[in-house]
Design a protein around this motif. Structure first.
Motif, mmCIF file in Angstrom:
data_model
loop_
_atom_site.group_PDB
_atom_site.id
_atom_site.type_symbol
_atom_site.label_atom_id
_atom_site.label_comp_id
_atom_site.label_asym_id
_atom_site.label_seq_id
_atom_site.Cartn_x
_atom_site.Cartn_y
_atom_site.Cartn_z
ATOM 1 N N ARG A 10 0.829 -1.196 0.000
ATOM 2 C CA ARG A 10 0.000 0.000 0.000
ATOM 3 C C ARG A 10 0.872 1.259 0.000
ATOM 4 N NH1 ARG A 10 -4.050 0.696 4.875
ATOM 5 N NH2 ARG A 10 -4.453 -1.457 4.248
ATOM 6 N N ARG A 11 1.911 1.258 0.839
ATOM 7 C CA ARG A 11 2.806 2.409 0.873
ATOM 8 C C ARG A 11 3.538 2.580 -0.465
ATOM 9 N NH1 ARG A 11 0.690 5.277 4.902
ATOM 10 N NH2 ARG A 11 1.198 4.512 6.998
ATOM 11 N N THR A 12 3.887 1.477 -1.092
ATOM 12 C CA THR A 12 4.536 1.563 -2.404
ATOM 13 C C THR A 12 3.608 2.208 -3.425
ATOM 14 O OG1 THR A 12 5.856 -0.422 -1.932
ATOM 15 C CG2 THR A 12 5.641 0.224 -4.239
ATOM 16 N N ALA A 13 2.327 1.822 -3.389
ATOM 17 C CA ALA A 13 1.357 2.421 -4.308
ATOM 18 C C ALA A 13 1.148 3.902 -3.985
ATOM 19 C CB ALA A 13 0.031 1.673 -4.234
ATOM 20 N N GLU A 14 1.115 4.256 -2.686
ATOM 21 C CA GLU A 14 0.986 5.664 -2.304
ATOM 22 C C GLU A 14 2.162 6.482 -2.830
ATOM 23 O OE1 GLU A 14 0.665 5.806 1.901
ATOM 24 O OE2 GLU A 14 -1.343 4.928 1.978
ATOM 25 N N SER A 15 3.359 5.937 -2.713
ATOM 26 C CA SER A 15 4.543 6.642 -3.204
ATOM 27 C C SER A 15 4.485 6.827 -4.719
ATOM 28 C CB SER A 15 5.802 5.863 -2.808
ATOM 29 O OG SER A 15 6.960 6.477 -3.321
#
Length: 448
Positions: free
Chosen positions: A129-134
């Protein structure tokens, strides 16, 4: 499975918060600015009322290669975001293998298999999820970079165009002055021939003529070089432009006021500030990725298919076999590698915040500088108009007095030099004044 679903709702690492920067309540030099905010809804270059300028900027936004590169980077960032989001789903594959082994006891033993497989990494601690947010924040930053390139290109074209008008006007002044001084030199030459003037007057007349003649190639060179720079911005092969420098005095309009708004509006207007904002968001998400890498990862793997000792046997009713596994990987000891990766991500996040703050401060300074420039250039242009009127009158009077024998040619020489210098200076001030308005629109974030 309930535990997996509960953990999937968690995401470790810091949650993004908008950076806070102290902003003044108003601009220091806002005498030429209004508090209206219509600048974001208009093409600011149309305020100058010059169709050629509007056409040049529109051509640039259509054909400039640097802008095309920026647009391509947006598409690249969108694809990267889709790639990051694809990690949430399971990966499905197909394995086809054939093996053969030989020993003296068993002879040749063959094995064939057709095995579909599924691998799914459960996002326990929000790494995916954090990778997609970034990735999403990077895409938005790339879009703002595209706007920033558009704004810079439009401003550069406008400034180059006004420079081109100034060089054309200065070239016209130099050529006209050269013609008048050449005619005056011929008159002095005749007066010397008949003994009605001195050789000193003739040499002084020649020096005036040479000064104007020397200025002609200077402005021809400046005009040609500006034309080539403008062609590069347009994305076209080098070619001259048909421009009329007298537009500086007649056609180009000066905006009565600029809708500057309040300093806080820069946070939404300026594309470089918005870009820095999204870079902070991306860096914050990357901290979450680094933190999640220090936690266990959970992977589900399933595979199954047809097994046979012969190739033909794959299609003769052999039983279907399958296997499934659940693996948990916990990083235990890597000499501090994962911890250092988290610390690096936090420092990069801190750098992004500092860069955002500096971008805001720089933007405020650019707006104040442009506002001060617009106000002072306006006053300077008014003084130059008065000076030009006075120097023209002085030049006419000294010519008449010289013809009547009431003064020397040295007085004429001084008046001619002053008039030429004032004409050139006035055209430079008008061009600089227009360029300062361009700088102001750019500093405010422009309008699209």
């Amino acid at each position: 499975m309930a535990a997996v679903l509960w953990f999937t709702g968690c995401a470790v690492g810091p949650t993004f918060k908008s950076p806070e920067v102290a902003l003044p309540s108003a601009y220091l030099y806002d005498s030429v600015a209004s508090r209206g905010d219509t600048v974001v809804n208009l093409a600011w270059w149309e305020n100058f009322g010059d169709p050629m300028l509007t056409g040049l900027i529109e051509q640039t936004l259509d054909s400039n290669r640097n802008l095309a590169v920026a647009a391509s980077r947006i598409e690249q960032a969108r694809l990267q975001l889709k790639s990051a989001r694809a990690e949430f789903g399971p990966a499905v594959g197909l394995g086809i293998r054939g093996e053969g082994t030989y020993t003296d006891r068993t002879g040749i033993v063959q094995q064939y298999a057709v095995e579909p497989n599924i691998t799914w990494e459960i996002d326990l601690f929000g790494k995916l999820r954090r990778t997609a947010e970034s990735a999403r924040a990077r895409m938005l930053a790339t879009e703002q970079n595209y706007r920033s390139v558009m704004l810079s290109l439009a401003a550069e074209v406008a400034t180059s165009y006004f420079d081109l008008l100034q060089y054309d006007m200065s070239l016209r002044i130099a050529r006209e002055t050269y013609g008048l001084r050449r005619a005056s030199q011929d008159i002095i030459d005749s007066l010397v021939y008949y003994g009605m003037s001195s050789a000193v007057d003739l040499e002084q007349a020649r020096s005036l003529t040479a000064t104007a003649a020397a200025a002609i190639p200077q402005y021809e060179r400046a005009k040609a070089q500006t034309e080539m720079a403008l062609c590069a911005l347009l994305g076209q092969n080098p070619h001259p432009f048909e421009v009329d420098g007298t537009r500086l005095f007649t056609s180009v309009l000066l905006p009565a006021e600029v809708p500057a708004g309040l300093p806080a509006s820069l946070l939404d207007r300026r594309p470089d500030i918005r870009q820095a904002y999204y870079e902070v968001a991306s860096a914050t998400a990357e901290v979450g990725v680094a933190v999640a890498n220090r936690y266990p990862s959970l992977t589900l793997t399933g595979e199954g298919g047809l097994l046979s000792s012969t190739l033909k046997g794959l299609f003769r009713g052999n039983p279907f076999g399958w296997s499934a596994s659940l693996s948990v990987a916990e990083p235990l000891f890597a000499w501090g590698k994962n911890k250092r990766a988290e610390e690096i991500a936090r420092e990069e996040n801190r750098q992004a915040v500092l860069n955002y703050e500096q971008t805001v401060i720089t933007a405020l300074g650019e707006v104040e500088s442009a506002l001060a420039g617009v106000a002072t250039y306006r006053a300077q242009a008014e003084r130059y108009r008065e000076l030009l009127r006075a120097t023209r009158a002085t030049q006419v009077l000294t010519q008449e007095l010289y013809r009547n024998g009431s003064n020397t040619y040295l007085d004429v020489l001084d008046a001619e030099r002053e008039l030429f210098s004032t004409q050139i200076g006035f055209s430079e001030v008008l061009s600089a004044q227009l360029a300062e308005y361009v700088s102001l629109y750019k500093a405010l974030g422009g309008g699209w």
